[in-house]
Design a protein around this motif. Structure first.
Motif, PDB file in Angstrom:
ATOM      1  N   ASN A  23      51.933   3.637  35.190  1.00  0.00           N
ATOM      2  CA  ASN A  23      52.376   4.716  36.066  1.00  0.00           C
ATOM      3  C   ASN A  23      52.523   4.240  37.509  1.00  0.00           C
ATOM      4  OD1 ASN A  23      52.402   6.428  33.897  1.00  0.00           O
ATOM      5  ND2 ASN A  23      50.545   7.533  34.459  1.00  0.00           N
ATOM      6  N   VAL A  24      51.603   3.386  37.943  1.00  0.00           N
ATOM      7  CA  VAL A  24      51.697   2.822  39.299  1.00  0.00           C
ATOM      8  C   VAL A  24      52.980   2.001  39.439  1.00  0.00           C
ATOM      9  CG1 VAL A  24      50.662   1.167  40.911  1.00  0.00           C
ATOM     10  CG2 VAL A  24      49.214   2.832  39.727  1.00  0.00           C
ATOM     11  N   LEU A  25      53.297   1.206  38.416  1.00  0.00           N
ATOM     12  CA  LEU A  25      54.523   0.409  38.443  1.00  0.00           C
ATOM     13  C   LEU A  25      55.757   1.300  38.487  1.00  0.00           C
ATOM     14  CD1 LEU A  25      53.669  -2.421  35.851  1.00  0.00           C
ATOM     15  CD2 LEU A  25      53.785  -2.617  38.333  1.00  0.00           C
ATOM     16  N   SER A  26      55.735   2.400  37.728  1.00  0.00           N
ATOM     17  CA  SER A  26      56.875   3.327  37.732  1.00  0.00           C
ATOM     18  C   SER A  26      57.040   3.987  39.100  1.00  0.00           C
ATOM     19  CB  SER A  26      56.689   4.401  36.651  1.00  0.00           C
ATOM     20  OG  SER A  26      56.759   3.839  35.361  1.00  0.00           O
ATOM     21  N   VAL A  27      55.922   4.362  39.727  1.00  0.00           N
ATOM     22  CA  VAL A  27      55.988   4.976  41.061  1.00  0.00           C
ATOM     23  C   VAL A  27      56.530   3.978  42.072  1.00  0.00           C
ATOM     24  CG1 VAL A  27      54.601   5.879  42.971  1.00  0.00           C
ATOM     25  CG2 VAL A  27      54.182   6.684  40.642  1.00  0.00           C
ATOM     26  N   LEU A  28      56.103   2.721  41.989  1.00  0.00           N
ATOM     27  CA  LEU A  28      56.606   1.688  42.898  1.00  0.00           C
ATOM     28  C   LEU A  28      58.113   1.501  42.722  1.00  0.00           C
ATOM     29  CD1 LEU A  28      53.770  -1.014  42.704  1.00  0.00           C
ATOM     30  CD2 LEU A  28      54.318   0.509  44.620  1.00  0.00           C
ATOM     31  N   ARG A  29      58.588   1.573  41.473  1.00  0.00           N
ATOM     32  CA  ARG A  29      60.030   1.474  41.237  1.00  0.00           C
ATOM     33  C   ARG A  29      60.767   2.643  41.874  1.00  0.00           C
ATOM     34  NH1 ARG A  29      60.587   1.771  35.387  1.00  0.00           N
ATOM     35  NH2 ARG A  29      62.797   1.341  35.677  1.00  0.00           N
ATOM     36  N   LEU A  30      60.193   3.843  41.775  1.00  0.00           N
ATOM     37  CA  LEU A  30      60.810   5.016  42.391  1.00  0.00           C
ATOM     38  C   LEU A  30      60.868   4.880  43.912  1.00  0.00           C
ATOM     39  CD1 LEU A  30      59.222   7.897  40.283  1.00  0.00           C
ATOM     40  CD2 LEU A  30      61.649   7.328  40.412  1.00  0.00           C
ATOM     41  N   VAL A  31      59.782   4.396  44.492  1.00  0.00           N
ATOM     42  CA  VAL A  31      59.740   4.198  45.949  1.00  0.00           C
ATOM     43  C   VAL A  31      60.778   3.161  46.377  1.00  0.00           C
ATOM     44  CG1 VAL A  31      58.305   3.332  47.849  1.00  0.00           C
ATOM     45  CG2 VAL A  31      57.322   4.887  46.168  1.00  0.00           C
TER      46      VAL A  31
ATOM     47  N   LEU B 136      66.594  -8.911  45.302  1.00  0.00           N
ATOM     48  CA  LEU B 136      65.168  -9.022  44.987  1.00  0.00           C
ATOM     49  C   LEU B 136      64.626  -7.711  44.424  1.00  0.00           C
ATOM     50  CD1 LEU B 136      62.536 -10.649  45.085  1.00  0.00           C
ATOM     51  CD2 LEU B 136      62.216  -9.841  47.443  1.00  0.00           C
ATOM     52  N   LEU B 137      65.028  -6.578  45.019  1.00  0.00           N
ATOM     53  CA  LEU B 137      64.556  -5.281  44.538  1.00  0.00           C
ATOM     54  C   LEU B 137      65.069  -4.978  43.133  1.00  0.00           C
ATOM     55  CD1 LEU B 137      64.915  -3.173  47.803  1.00  0.00           C
ATOM     56  CD2 LEU B 137      62.782  -3.787  46.651  1.00  0.00           C
ATOM     57  N   LEU B 138      66.324  -5.334  42.876  1.00  0.00           N
ATOM     58  CA  LEU B 138      66.863  -5.130  41.529  1.00  0.00           C
ATOM     59  C   LEU B 138      66.131  -5.990  40.509  1.00  0.00           C
ATOM     60  CD1 LEU B 138      70.746  -4.844  41.819  1.00  0.00           C
ATOM     61  CD2 LEU B 138      69.155  -3.161  40.937  1.00  0.00           C
ATOM     62  N   LEU B 139      65.859  -7.226  40.895  1.00  0.00           N
ATOM     63  CA  LEU B 139      65.143  -8.135  40.002  1.00  0.00           C
ATOM     64  C   LEU B 139      63.746  -7.606  39.701  1.00  0.00           C
ATOM     65  CD1 LEU B 139      65.924 -10.839  38.682  1.00  0.00           C
ATOM     66  CD2 LEU B 139      64.662 -11.988  40.503  1.00  0.00           C
ATOM     67  N   LEU B 140      63.049  -7.152  40.747  1.00  0.00           N
ATOM     68  CA  LEU B 140      61.708  -6.608  40.569  1.00  0.00           C
ATOM     69  C   LEU B 140      61.729  -5.337  39.732  1.00  0.00           C
ATOM     70  CD1 LEU B 140      60.165  -7.129  44.124  1.00  0.00           C
ATOM     71  CD2 LEU B 140      59.584  -8.350  42.019  1.00  0.00           C
ATOM     72  N   SER B 141      62.786  -4.542  39.880  1.00  0.00           N
ATOM     73  CA  SER B 141      62.906  -3.330  39.081  1.00  0.00           C
ATOM     74  C   SER B 141      62.998  -3.668  37.598  1.00  0.00           C
ATOM     75  CB  SER B 141      64.145  -2.536  39.510  1.00  0.00           C
ATOM     76  OG  SER B 141      64.364  -1.455  38.632  1.00  0.00           O
ATOM     77  N   GLY B 142      63.817  -4.676  37.273  1.00  0.00           N
ATOM     78  CA  GLY B 142      63.945  -5.084  35.874  1.00  0.00           C
ATOM     79  C   GLY B 142      62.652  -5.621  35.304  1.00  0.00           C
ATOM     80  N   VAL B 143      61.943  -6.422  36.099  1.00  0.00           N
ATOM     81  CA  VAL B 143      60.679  -7.011  35.641  1.00  0.00           C
ATOM     82  C   VAL B 143      59.621  -5.935  35.440  1.00  0.00           C
ATOM     83  CG1 VAL B 143      58.770  -8.534  36.300  1.00  0.00           C
ATOM     84  CG2 VAL B 143      61.129  -9.273  36.655  1.00  0.00           C
ATOM     85  N   THR B 144      59.481  -5.021  36.420  1.00  0.00           N
ATOM     86  CA  THR B 144      58.460  -3.976  36.300  1.00  0.00           C
ATOM     87  C   THR B 144      58.802  -2.973  35.205  1.00  0.00           C
ATOM     88  OG1 THR B 144      59.537  -2.763  38.116  1.00  0.00           O
ATOM     89  CG2 THR B 144      57.645  -4.156  38.681  1.00  0.00           C
ATOM     90  N   ASP B 145      60.108  -2.780  34.948  1.00  0.00           N
ATOM     91  CA  ASP B 145      60.503  -1.912  33.839  1.00  0.00           C
ATOM     92  C   ASP B 145      60.015  -2.482  32.519  1.00  0.00           C
ATOM     93  OD1 ASP B 145      61.886   0.224  32.521  1.00  0.00           O
ATOM     94  OD2 ASP B 145      63.438  -1.207  31.971  1.00  0.00           O
ATOM     95  N   TYR B 146      60.117  -3.795  32.379  1.00  0.00           N
ATOM     96  CA  TYR B 146      59.617  -4.447  31.162  1.00  0.00           C
ATOM     97  C   TYR B 146      58.085  -4.393  31.112  1.00  0.00           C
ATOM     98  CZ  TYR B 146      58.145  -8.247  28.088  1.00  0.00           C
ATOM     99  OH  TYR B 146      57.509  -8.990  27.125  1.00  0.00           O
ATOM    100  N   LEU B 147      57.445  -4.670  32.253  1.00  0.00           N
ATOM    101  CA  LEU B 147      55.985  -4.769  32.271  1.00  0.00           C
ATOM    102  C   LEU B 147      55.307  -3.434  32.019  1.00  0.00           C
ATOM    103  CD1 LEU B 147      55.256  -7.227  35.229  1.00  0.00           C
ATOM    104  CD2 LEU B 147      54.976  -7.648  32.779  1.00  0.00           C
ATOM    105  N   ASP B 148      55.836  -2.344  32.619  1.00  0.00           N
ATOM    106  CA  ASP B 148      55.108  -1.083  32.435  1.00  0.00           C
ATOM    107  C   ASP B 148      55.128  -0.634  30.978  1.00  0.00           C
ATOM    108  OD1 ASP B 148      57.586   0.140  32.052  1.00  0.00           O
ATOM    109  OD2 ASP B 148      57.600   1.165  33.978  1.00  0.00           O
ATOM    110  N   GLY B 149      56.256  -0.859  30.290  1.00  0.00           N
ATOM    111  CA  GLY B 149      56.293  -0.522  28.865  1.00  0.00           C
ATOM    112  C   GLY B 149      55.404  -1.428  28.038  1.00  0.00           C
ATOM    113  N   LYS B 150      55.424  -2.720  28.352  1.00  0.00           N
ATOM    114  CA  LYS B 150      54.612  -3.693  27.613  1.00  0.00           C
ATOM    115  C   LYS B 150      53.125  -3.407  27.772  1.00  0.00           C
ATOM    116  CE  LYS B 150      54.188  -7.643  25.316  1.00  0.00           C
ATOM    117  NZ  LYS B 150      54.669  -7.813  23.932  1.00  0.00           N
ATOM    118  N   ILE B 151      52.710  -3.167  29.009  1.00  0.00           N
ATOM    119  CA  ILE B 151      51.294  -2.895  29.276  1.00  0.00           C
ATOM    120  C   ILE B 151      50.869  -1.580  28.623  1.00  0.00           C
ATOM    121  CG2 ILE B 151      49.628  -2.340  31.101  1.00  0.00           C
ATOM    122  CD1 ILE B 151      51.210  -4.270  32.913  1.00  0.00           C
ATOM    123  N   ALA B 152      51.733  -0.567  28.716  1.00  0.00           N
ATOM    124  CA  ALA B 152      51.393   0.742  28.135  1.00  0.00           C
ATOM    125  C   ALA B 152      51.167   0.634  26.634  1.00  0.00           C
ATOM    126  CB  ALA B 152      52.504   1.744  28.440  1.00  0.00           C
TER     127      ALA B 152
END
Length: 202
Positions: free
Chosen positions: A22-30, A49-65
């Motif tokens: 959820n923290v990763l999703s909020v950071l993506r929204l911000v 850089l922001l687009l790249l980080l968005s793609g990485v965190t999109d993968y990570l939040d689902g994987k971690i969840a």
């Protein structure tokens, strides 16, 4: 907390708010308005850089969840919202800069309209939504990785020449999978509605 049996592993969906996904999703929204400012002001390094980080965190939040049983109701809401906002912001920024054709924006937005109408219809039948399909996630993955490459593709050097075919490859796969996911959601919606009890009126 709800526990759904999958036959192999218990699938847990919690009501917790403070989780790493959820923290990763909020950071993506911000990051969405910051990205939009960066691309419109032609700060391409920051936008990339922001687009790249968005793609990485999109993968990570689902994987971690999934890996650590951190799936939550809030996460199920935030994740697709963050995905769509990044896609819409990127489409707006890239088409404003004339870096992608208008038809690509039209094709993706048309799919969003179809999905919005489908979900609105489901709500009228008492269904709040549909579970995320892996094809839809794959489509989002492709699009989120296509956009930073298409941002690089306008460069007149070897990096732009390398990014152009790869970026368009991701974009084409993303668009095809995006529409395929819409078809699969429609099929699933029909099955769900078919199983729903009919209301008897006098």
């Amino acid at each position: 907390m709800e526990v759904e049996s999958t036959g192999e592993r218990e699938h847990v969906v919690t009501e917790r708010l403070l989780t790493i996904p959820n923290v990763l999703s909020v950071l993506r929204l911000v990051g969405v308005p910051v990205f939009l400012w960066a691309i419109l002001s032609e700060r391409d390094g920051l936008a990339f850089l922001l687009l790249l980080l968005s793609g990485v965190t999109d993968y990570l939040d689902g994987k971690i969840a999934r890996q650590f049983n951190m799936e939550s109701r809030l996460g199920q809401l935030l994740d697709p919202v963050a995905d769509r906002l990044y896609i819409l912001a990127t489409l707006f920024g890239l088409v404003w800069r004339d870096l992608i054709p208008v038809w690509l924006v039209a094709v993706i937005l048309a799919r969003e309209v179809v999905m919005a109408l489908m979900l609105a219809f489901l709500r009228t039948r008492g269904q709040l939504g549909l579970p995320v399909h892996f094809v839809g996630k794959a489509a989002t993955f492709n699009l989120l990785y296509a956009f930073p490459l298409l941002l690089l593709a306008h460069r007149d050097d070897w990096l732009g020449a390398l990014a152009r075919p790869i970026g368009w490859g991701f974009a084409w796969w993303g668009v095809v999978l995006y529409w395929l996911a819409a078809v699969l959601y429609a099929v699933h919606a029909r099955i769900v509605l078919g199983r729903a009890p009919r209301t008897v009126t006098s």
